[in-house]
Scaffold this motif. Structure first.
Motif, short mmCIF file in Angstrom:
data_model
loop_
_atom_site.label_atom_id
_atom_site.label_comp_id
_atom_site.label_asym_id
_atom_site.label_seq_id
_atom_site.Cartn_x
_atom_site.Cartn_y
_atom_site.Cartn_z
N PRO A 17 0.89 -1.42 -0.08
CA PRO A 17 0.14 0.05 0.00
C PRO A 17 0.82 1.20 -0.24
N GLU A 20 -3.73 4.67 1.96
CA GLU A 20 -4.86 3.98 2.62
C GLU A 20 -5.67 4.72 3.49
N ARG A 22 -9.17 4.90 5.42
CA ARG A 22 -10.08 4.06 6.64
C ARG A 22 -10.97 4.95 7.25
N THR A 44 -7.90 1.28 -0.69
CA THR A 44 -6.45 1.21 -0.61
C THR A 44 -5.93 1.23 -2.07
N HIS A 46 -2.28 0.57 -3.92
CA HIS A 46 -0.92 0.04 -3.98
C HIS A 46 -0.11 0.59 -4.97
#
Length: 356
Positions: A17, A20, A22, A44, A46
């Motif tokens: 990642p 990210e 959340r 997320t 990457h």
């Protein structure tokens, strides 16, 4: 118009990642009159990945990325959640939401850059292109000489396929496609690891769309940055994205590889988006579209927000919010917010489960 379809791309190998999000919550307004525009979004990105973000106008796509970069204008308010940026080399992740302002200003364009929607409105009409490029670089590289700055501006224009002599041009002297390329050059000036593109092909003709998309793909392969590509045109994402996240009413309702979304969309909303444009190959079929209109954020329905427009809705859809999670088909890396694919198979009527 949409780009000619060439089929879903083969999935690329992506790394760890780099960004990210959340449980991100965003409100517009204050007190009892506030409207919740994002409702606990998880996403997320990457390393080396192209992540497509799609949905109807007003579903929260731009709000998501502007909140994640703390560029959300008033009366937007981030009410909760985290946005973690991973610097790499084993360093601890940085929460952008709680990052001090001085550090945040230094990190913008160096770590994360944005290509804003509407190049003509983003470029200053009274300054030459070269001036706007060098001002961006000088803000982060004050030690550079004027010669170095001018050389870098010319190099950037060449990189996006524009003659370096255009540094003397004003924005109104460039075509729409060239202005969009200038915005891409400006975003890549400091070689960021994450590039966010907010509908970069809006208002461009289909030929220029193709050129812009090919330019992005070529630069991404050469420089290795990760991309969040925002659009309402799913057919465009099928060509360039490794993974696609579908948004509806301030939530992610499906998150899967581009190939899976193209060939086997699990959420009825994803299916509706895909069938809202005509195929350029294969047999003719009637366009389906999506009935109704997006919900009013001030009065969201109980249960699944898409239930009033969904032809497959059944009783739990109108009472229980399905939440984003794994499907009962055990598909690795795929998440869907739909009772049709709930792991509790007893919730789904047999005639609907077959369609899944």
């Amino acid at each position: 118009m949409t780009l000619p379809m060439i089929g879903a791309p083969a999935a690329r190998t992506t790394g760890s990642p780099v960004l990210e999000i959340r449980n991100l919550v965003v409100d517009y307004g204050y007190g009892d009159d506030r409207v919740r525009a994002l409702r606990g979004v998880d996403l997320t990105l990457h390393e080396g990945e192209v992540l497509g973000l799609a949905g109807e106008s007003g579903c929260g796509k731009s709000t998501l990325v502007y909140a994640a970069t703390r560029l959300l204008p008033p009366p937007g308010l981030i009410s909760g959640g985290q946005v973690l940026y991973y610097p790499g080399d084993g360093a601890e992740p940085v929460d952008i939401i709680r990052q001090p302002e001085r550090e945040l200003r230094a990190a913008r364009w160096r770590d994360i850059a944005i290509v804003f929607q509407g190049a003509m409105n983003s470029l200053n009409p009274v300054f030459r292109i070269g001036r706007q490029l060098t001002d961006t670089i000088a803000a982060h590289r004050p030690e550079w000489s004027r010669t170095e700055l001018d050389g870098r501006a010319r190099e950037l224009l060449t990189m996006v396929g524009i003659s370096p002599e255009r540094v003397r041009s004003y924005p109104h002297q460039l075509s729409g496609g060239m202005r969009q390329r200038v915005m891409i050059a400006m975003a890549l000036a400091l070689e960021p690891r994450v590039l966010i593109m907010d509908e970069p092909t809006t208002a461009l003709d289909v030929v220029m769309q193709r050129q812009i998309v090919e330019q992005i793909v070529e630069l991404r392969e050469r420089l290795g940055f990760s991309v969040i590509f925002i659009t309402h045109d799913v057919s465009l994402l099928i060509e360039i994205a490794d993974r696609i996240a579908i948004m509806y009413a301030g939530e992610i309702v499906e998150d899967a590889s581009a190939d899976e979304v193209y060939r086997r969309p699990r959420h009825p909303y994803s299916r509706g988006l895909l069938r809202s444009f005509p195929p350029l190959h294969g047999p003719r079929r009637e366009l389906e579209g999506i009935p109704g209109a997006p919900p009013d954020f001030r009065h969201l329905p109980t249960g699944c927000p898409f239930a009033p427009r969904c032809r497959y809705a059944f009783e739990p859809c109108r009472e229980l919010d399905p939440g984003l999670g794994e499907t009962r088909f055990v598909e690795s890396g795929r998440r869907v917010a739909c009772h049709l694919h709930d792991q509790r198979a007893d919730l789904v009527p047999a005639e609907l489960a077959v369609r899944g």
